[in-house]
Design a protein around this motif. Structure first.
Motif, short mmCIF file in Angstrom:
data_model
loop_
_atom_site.label_atom_id
_atom_site.label_comp_id
_atom_site.label_asym_id
_atom_site.label_seq_id
_atom_site.Cartn_x
_atom_site.Cartn_y
_atom_site.Cartn_z
N LEU A 5 -12.08 1.46 17.29
CA LEU A 5 -13.53 1.18 18.03
C LEU A 5 -14.57 1.81 17.19
O LEU A 5 -14.38 3.36 16.89
N ARG A 6 -15.25 1.61 17.20
CA ARG A 6 -16.39 2.71 16.52
C ARG A 6 -17.64 2.36 17.26
O ARG A 6 -18.45 0.79 17.19
N SER A 7 -18.50 3.13 17.79
CA SER A 7 -19.33 3.53 18.72
C SER A 7 -20.58 4.59 18.08
O SER A 7 -19.77 5.02 17.36
N VAL A 8 -21.60 4.56 18.99
CA VAL A 8 -22.49 4.70 18.79
C VAL A 8 -23.70 4.98 20.13
O VAL A 8 -23.65 4.06 21.16
N GLY A 9 -24.40 5.54 20.88
CA GLY A 9 -24.76 6.04 21.66
C GLY A 9 -26.07 6.74 21.97
O GLY A 9 -26.32 6.90 20.89
N THR A 10 -27.59 6.25 22.51
CA THR A 10 -28.47 6.88 22.78
C THR A 10 -29.16 6.51 24.07
O THR A 10 -28.95 5.85 25.09
N SER A 11 -29.68 7.51 24.42
CA SER A 11 -30.56 7.63 25.00
C SER A 11 -32.26 8.16 25.64
O SER A 11 -32.62 8.71 24.46
N ASP A 12 -32.93 7.57 26.46
CA ASP A 12 -34.52 8.40 26.82
C ASP A 12 -34.61 8.28 27.46
O ASP A 12 -34.31 7.29 29.03
N THR A 232 -30.28 4.57 28.35
CA THR A 232 -29.64 4.79 28.28
C THR A 232 -28.34 3.52 27.74
O THR A 232 -28.26 2.73 28.23
N VAL A 233 -27.92 3.60 26.25
CA VAL A 233 -27.15 2.84 25.04
C VAL A 233 -25.85 2.85 24.73
O VAL A 233 -26.37 3.72 24.06
N VAL A 234 -24.87 2.45 24.62
CA VAL A 234 -24.26 2.03 23.94
C VAL A 234 -23.62 1.67 23.69
O VAL A 234 -23.78 0.43 24.14
N ILE A 235 -23.43 0.89 21.85
CA ILE A 235 -22.15 -0.38 21.27
C ILE A 235 -21.75 -0.03 21.04
O ILE A 235 -21.28 1.12 20.17
N ALA A 236 -19.72 -0.45 21.05
CA ALA A 236 -19.00 -0.24 20.13
C ALA A 236 -18.78 -1.48 19.92
O ALA A 236 -18.87 -2.32 20.46
N ASP A 237 -18.41 -1.61 18.78
CA ASP A 237 -17.38 -2.30 17.87
C ASP A 237 -16.21 -2.13 18.11
O ASP A 237 -15.81 -1.00 17.27
N VAL A 238 -15.51 -3.82 18.15
CA VAL A 238 -14.24 -3.47 17.91
C VAL A 238 -13.88 -4.04 16.50
O VAL A 238 -14.52 -5.37 15.99
N VAL A 239 -13.28 -3.51 15.52
CA VAL A 239 -13.26 -3.83 13.71
C VAL A 239 -11.30 -3.81 13.42
O VAL A 239 -11.05 -2.69 14.08
#
Length: 241
Positions: A5-12, A232-239
């Motif tokens: 799992l590879r992820s990134v998150g950001t919030s505003d 708030t957004v988290v994108i998580a990719d299964v690689v």
């Protein structure tokens, strides 16, 4: 080759609110979004307590222990929120949503925990599917056939949640799933899902392979739609690795 799992998150903060009551975790094994409620300071505290309670789960976990680990994190968050309310009566009623995904060390399984109206979507083979079900008054009306999903999206009481972590006994939803290579997960607060349509979410998830660019594009769309809430957004990719 094993799945990772590879992820990134950001919030505003958004364009209306004076502060940000959302919190997130975007790790190697765990991703989570929490959306606080119940007054400025208290909502912020509830979400940060909850993410702080879940964060230690971001370790290699056997697949048969995933749900128990999530349950333990939620129980700890509940205890800490209860204690915080006991320390200051003005915090009474504070709470938070939680949507969390825990990936097994083998890559063969993942578990989901959910309470409230933050969401988890799975984008697989070009199709976007909402995996979580909102714990809200309007979702209850949809389930009963009183209103349609389209009517729910503009209902004046769409923000009324029926369950949240508030220091009391609750019944979160748990599920396990088998991941597949190239799955893309989107976890978000309702600051995104209330203002950006699912077909637009799918277009962005397909069109922005870079996780960070994808997350920032979704935030940008929420702001262009008025940014009425924290987003708030988290994108998580299964690689495969």
């Amino acid at each position: 080759m094993t799945l990772k799992l590879r992820s990134v998150g950001t919030s505003d903060r958004g364009l209306i609110r004076s502060g940000n009551q959302d919190a997130l975790h975007a790790g190697t094994w765990l991703v989570a979004v929490a959306d606080g409620m119940g007054g400025m300071a208290a909502g912020d505290l509830a979400s940060s307590i909850t993410i702080g309670s879940m964060a230690p789960l971001d370790v290699e976990t056997p697949e048969d222990a995933l749900v128990a680990a999530l349950q333990g994190g939620i129980e700890l968050a509940t205890q800490r929120i209860r204690r915080a309310v006991g320390e200051d009566p003005e915090r009474q009623g504070m709470g938070t949503t939680l949507t969390a995904l825990l990936f097994a060390r083998t890559g063969s399984c993942l578990a989901l925990a959910h309470i409230g109206d933050s969401r988890a979507y799975l984008f697989r083979e070009g199709v976007l599917k909402q995996i979580t079900r909102d714990d809200t008054f309007v979702q209850m009306l949809v389930d009963q056939g009183v209103i349609t999903p389209d009517q729910a999206s503009s209902h004046p009481r769409r923000a009324v949640v029926t369950q949240a972590l508030q220091g009391e006994d609750v019944s979160p939803t748990y599920a396990t799933m088998v991941p597949a290579a190239d799955d893309r997960w989107l976890l978000c607060s309702d600051g995104l899902s209330n203002v950006v349509r699912p077909d637009t979410l799918a277009e962005v998830l397909a069109g922005y392979p870079d996780r960070a660019e994808c997350a920032h594009k979704l935030i940008d769309l929420a702001l262009r739609a008025g940014g009425p809430d924290n987003v708030t957004v988290v994108i998580a990719d299964v690689v495969e690795e």
